[in-house]
Design a protein around this motif. Structure first.
Motif, PDB file in Angstrom:
ATOM      1  N   SER A  89       0.831  -1.198   0.000  1.00 31.17           N
ATOM      2  CA  SER A  89       0.000   0.000   0.000  1.00 31.17           C
ATOM      3  C   SER A  89       0.870   1.255   0.000  1.00 31.17           C
ATOM      4  O   SER A  89       1.944   1.285   0.617  1.00 31.17           O
ATOM      5  N   THR A  90       0.430   2.276  -0.700  1.00 28.31           N
ATOM      6  CA  THR A  90       1.152   3.546  -0.768  1.00 28.31           C
ATOM      7  C   THR A  90       0.170   4.708  -0.610  1.00 28.31           C
ATOM      8  O   THR A  90      -1.040   4.549  -0.795  1.00 28.31           O
ATOM      9  N   ILE A  91       0.724   5.855  -0.271  1.00 28.58           N
ATOM     10  CA  ILE A  91      -0.034   7.101  -0.191  1.00 28.58           C
ATOM     11  C   ILE A  91       0.288   7.931  -1.426  1.00 28.58           C
ATOM     12  O   ILE A  91       1.454   8.263  -1.680  1.00 28.58           O
ATOM     13  N   GLN A  92      -0.725   8.245  -2.213  1.00 25.50           N
ATOM     14  CA  GLN A  92      -0.551   9.016  -3.447  1.00 25.50           C
ATOM     15  C   GLN A  92      -0.935  10.473  -3.181  1.00 25.50           C
ATOM     16  O   GLN A  92      -2.045  10.750  -2.734  1.00 25.50           O
ATOM     17  N   ILE A  93       0.017  11.364  -3.463  1.00 25.91           N
ATOM     18  CA  ILE A  93      -0.214  12.806  -3.277  1.00 25.91           C
ATOM     19  C   ILE A  93      -0.134  13.480  -4.640  1.00 25.91           C
ATOM     20  O   ILE A  93       0.843  13.298  -5.378  1.00 25.91           O
ATOM     21  N   LYS A  94      -1.152  14.251  -4.946  1.00 23.69           N
ATOM     22  CA  LYS A  94      -1.217  14.967  -6.217  1.00 23.69           C
ATOM     23  C   LYS A  94      -1.413  16.450  -5.949  1.00 23.69           C
ATOM     24  O   LYS A  94      -2.307  16.826  -5.184  1.00 23.69           O
ATOM     25  N   VAL A  95      -0.556  17.264  -6.556  1.00 25.86           N
ATOM     26  CA  VAL A  95      -0.634  18.720  -6.407  1.00 25.86           C
ATOM     27  C   VAL A  95      -0.810  19.314  -7.797  1.00 25.86           C
ATOM     28  O   VAL A  95      -0.013  19.041  -8.707  1.00 25.86           O
ATOM     29  N   ASN A  96      -1.839  20.130  -7.974  1.00 20.40           N
ATOM     30  CA  ASN A  96      -2.056  20.769  -9.274  1.00 20.40           C
ATOM     31  C   ASN A  96      -2.586  22.185  -9.079  1.00 20.40           C
ATOM     32  O   ASN A  96      -3.219  22.508  -8.067  1.00 20.40           O
ATOM     33  N   SER A  97      -2.324  23.003 -10.067  1.00 23.57           N
ATOM     34  CA  SER A  97      -2.745  24.409 -10.046  1.00 23.57           C
ATOM     35  C   SER A  97      -2.802  24.915 -11.486  1.00 23.57           C
ATOM     36  O   SER A  97      -2.183  24.335 -12.394  1.00 23.57           O
ATOM     37  N   ILE A 115      -0.369  34.534  -6.922  1.00 21.96           N
ATOM     38  CA  ILE A 115      -1.438  34.290  -5.942  1.00 21.96           C
ATOM     39  C   ILE A 115      -2.565  33.563  -6.673  1.00 21.96           C
ATOM     40  O   ILE A 115      -3.483  34.175  -7.226  1.00 21.96           O
ATOM     41  N   GLU A 116      -2.420  32.257  -6.700  1.00 22.89           N
ATOM     42  CA  GLU A 116      -3.389  31.398  -7.389  1.00 22.89           C
ATOM     43  C   GLU A 116      -3.573  30.137  -6.546  1.00 22.89           C
ATOM     44  O   GLU A 116      -2.599  29.535  -6.085  1.00 22.89           O
ATOM     45  N   PRO A 117      -4.776  29.720  -6.285  1.00 22.47           N
ATOM     46  CA  PRO A 117      -4.976  28.544  -5.423  1.00 22.47           C
ATOM     47  C   PRO A 117      -4.447  27.263  -6.078  1.00 22.47           C
ATOM     48  O   PRO A 117      -4.504  27.097  -7.296  1.00 22.47           O
ATOM     49  N   TYR A 118      -3.923  26.425  -5.249  1.00 20.52           N
ATOM     50  CA  TYR A 118      -3.489  25.097  -5.681  1.00 20.52           C
ATOM     51  C   TYR A 118      -4.163  24.076  -4.772  1.00 20.52           C
ATOM     52  O   TYR A 118      -4.555  24.374  -3.642  1.00 20.52           O
ATOM     53  N   VAL A 119      -4.269  22.860  -5.275  1.00 21.92           N
ATOM     54  CA  VAL A 119      -5.003  21.804  -4.583  1.00 21.92           C
ATOM     55  C   VAL A 119      -4.050  20.647  -4.314  1.00 21.92           C
ATOM     56  O   VAL A 119      -3.316  20.205  -5.204  1.00 21.92           O
ATOM     57  N   VAL A 120      -4.070  20.169  -3.061  1.00 19.24           N
ATOM     58  CA  VAL A 120      -3.279  19.002  -2.650  1.00 19.24           C
ATOM     59  C   VAL A 120      -4.254  17.881  -2.313  1.00 19.24           C
ATOM     60  O   VAL A 120      -5.057  18.009  -1.396  1.00 19.24           O
ATOM     61  N   ARG A 121      -4.174  16.790  -3.080  1.00 17.28           N
ATOM     62  CA  ARG A 121      -5.059  15.630  -2.876  1.00 17.28           C
ATOM     63  C   ARG A 121      -4.235  14.464  -2.337  1.00 17.28           C
ATOM     64  O   ARG A 121      -3.161  14.163  -2.842  1.00 17.28           O
ATOM     65  N   VAL A 122      -4.784  13.821  -1.301  1.00 11.61           N
ATOM     66  CA  VAL A 122      -4.121  12.688  -0.663  1.00 11.61           C
ATOM     67  C   VAL A 122      -5.045  11.479  -0.752  1.00 11.61           C
ATOM     68  O   VAL A 122      -6.215  11.563  -0.362  1.00 11.61           O
ATOM     69  N   LYS A 123      -4.510  10.363  -1.264  1.00 10.85           N
ATOM     70  CA  LYS A 123      -5.324   9.156  -1.438  1.00 10.85           C
ATOM     71  C   LYS A 123      -4.479   7.936  -1.084  1.00 10.85           C
ATOM     72  O   LYS A 123      -3.300   7.853  -1.438  1.00 10.85           O
ATOM     73  N   ARG A 124      -5.088   6.999  -0.400  1.00 10.24           N
ATOM     74  CA  ARG A 124      -4.415   5.744  -0.073  1.00 10.24           C
ATOM     75  C   ARG A 124      -4.729   4.710  -1.159  1.00 10.24           C
ATOM     76  O   ARG A 124      -5.888   4.454  -1.483  1.00 10.24           O
TER      77      ARG A 124
END
Length: 409
Positions: free
Chosen positions: A27-35, A96-105
């Motif tokens: 099992s791993t933790i997947q982190i995705k950052v996009n903007s 100054i632009e929002p970015y999103v950090v998504r965390v999924k197992r």
């Protein structure tokens, strides 16, 4: 499935769970950052001073994180093992632009499972793979792509006079190659998205060149080279097994079991061989009957008859045979003497009479043929009404054109 939305510079850390569970083995933790705007993603090591590193791999990883500054991007991915070290990273947006950090197992990471299975397979089949010419060429291509300096050094080994110089250069080449492999692993997604054409060109050019050099060199022939190649494959298999699971203790246990299975292969093989011998010895043999064709039946009859006649002649010539008693009871002693001396056991007249009676066109053969035909014609109307049996039989009598039909029927 946590989702974090920010628009200023922030640092994020994932603190590992110290309680180990086998269900998280792959099992791993997947982190995705996009903007929508570009930002800089920078991993942060908790050990700012690389002198505190306990192993060589930790020192290399720390040095890479200090030296390697990835380019800015609009999207990045990060895969974290369940039971590794705590991971921290910093996101620095340029606007100054929002970015999103998504965390999924991800409960089952396909890449980890593939590495683990590949390591097991490579370890157990290293001996046979090291003798395969196709696998040798494939290994040359992989080594050329991932560790180009090592491949070039192996190619130019004959031009290096001293072995000490060669091994010093080999050590340095491996260190540099491991550095580039680590950098490539950490930034493969960014390289693929931003420089896909250059990456494909490198793979194609270096792969074709490596295959050409490996094909020109030819597969390994000496036992020493094959043994060294086998050990290299087994060591590579251990590395794949170690990086194919998230729990290091499980990797160590699998490696230990693999080594023990290799060490026990000879006693187990001997025990299996003895068991098969014992089973074959105590198992009752089943008789296998083979049906003969007509030609085989005729040939076997002739050969066995000739053999039996020769045995009879030999017995009659032996001193134990009561010749006078036998001669006194025979009607034709001269014919018996001629048979013992090698003459045929049947005369020409007897052979001719047998052919006339039982050969092709003989009375016996015609009688058998007519009896078979009559029997078939009698059985054919058996399924009809019993009252019409006599009528049908008389009609069949009249339809047979052979002269002996009336007598036979």
């Amino acid at each position: 499935m946590d989702v974090i939305q920010k628009q200023d510079e922030n640092c994020y850390c994932y603190v590992q769970n110290r309680t180990m569970h086998l269900q998280y083995l792959w099992s791993t933790i997947q982190i995705k950052v996009n903007s929508r705007e570009r930002f800089q993603f920078e991993p942060i090591s908790e050990k700012n001073n690389c002198r505190n590193s306990e192993t060589v791999f930790e020192f290399v990883a720390c040095a890479v994180q200090i030296l390697w500054k990835p380019e800015t991007c609009t999207e990045t991915f990060l895969s974290i093992k369940q039971y590794g070290e705590d991971i921290c990273f910093k996101i620095q947006p340029f606007k100054i632009e929002p970015y999103v950090v998504r965390v999924k197992r991800e409960m089952l990471d396909g890449k980890l499972l593939f590495l683990f299975v590949a390591g097991i397979f490579l370890f157990h089949f290293a001996n046979s793979l090291s003798r395969s010419a196709k696998f040798f060429y494939l290994s040359g291509v992989i080594l050329g792509v991932l560790a180009l300096l090592v491949f070039v050094l192996l190619t130019l080994k004959r031009f290096i006079p001293r072995h000490s110089t060669f091994w010093i250069l080999m050590s340095g080449s491996w260190m540099v190659s491991l550095y580039f492999i680590y950098c490539f692993k950490e930034n493969i997604q960014w390289l693929w998205s931003e420089h896909k054409i250059y990456l494909l060109g490198y793979f194609l050019a270096v792969g074709i060149t490596s295959f050409a050099i490996s094909y020109q060199h030819g597969p390994l022939t000496t036992e020493l080279s094959i043994t060294l190649f086998t050990w290299t494959l087994q060591l590579t298999a251990f590395v794949l097994i170690y990086f194919g699971v998230t729990i290091p203790q499980v990797a160590y246990a699998v490696i230990a079991v693999s080594l023990c299975s290799k060490g026990l292969c000879y006693p187990l093989g001997a025990a299996c061989h003895i068991a098969r011998k014992m089973k074959h010895h105590f198992k009752s043999k089943k008789l296998v009957f083979k049906y003969l064709t007509e030609e085989e039946y005729r040939e076997q009859g002739e050969s066995e008859t000739i053999r039996a006649l020769e045995e009879l002649r030999s017995f009659c010539r032996s001193p134990d045979f009561p010749s006078w008693i036998a001669v006194s009871k025979l009607q034709a002693p001269h014919r018996f003497a001629a048979f013992v001396l090698g003459s045929p056991h049947v005369s020409a007249a007897e052979t001719k009479a047998h052919d006339e009676q039982y050969g092709i066109g003989s009375f016996f053969l015609e009688e058998q043929l007519f009896e078979t035909r009559a029997q078939f014609e009698q059985d054919e109307p058996a399924d009809s009404v019993h009252e019409e049996d006599e009528e049908n039989e008389n009609e069949m009598h009249s339809q047979i054109p052979f002269p002996y039909a009336t007598e036979l029927l």
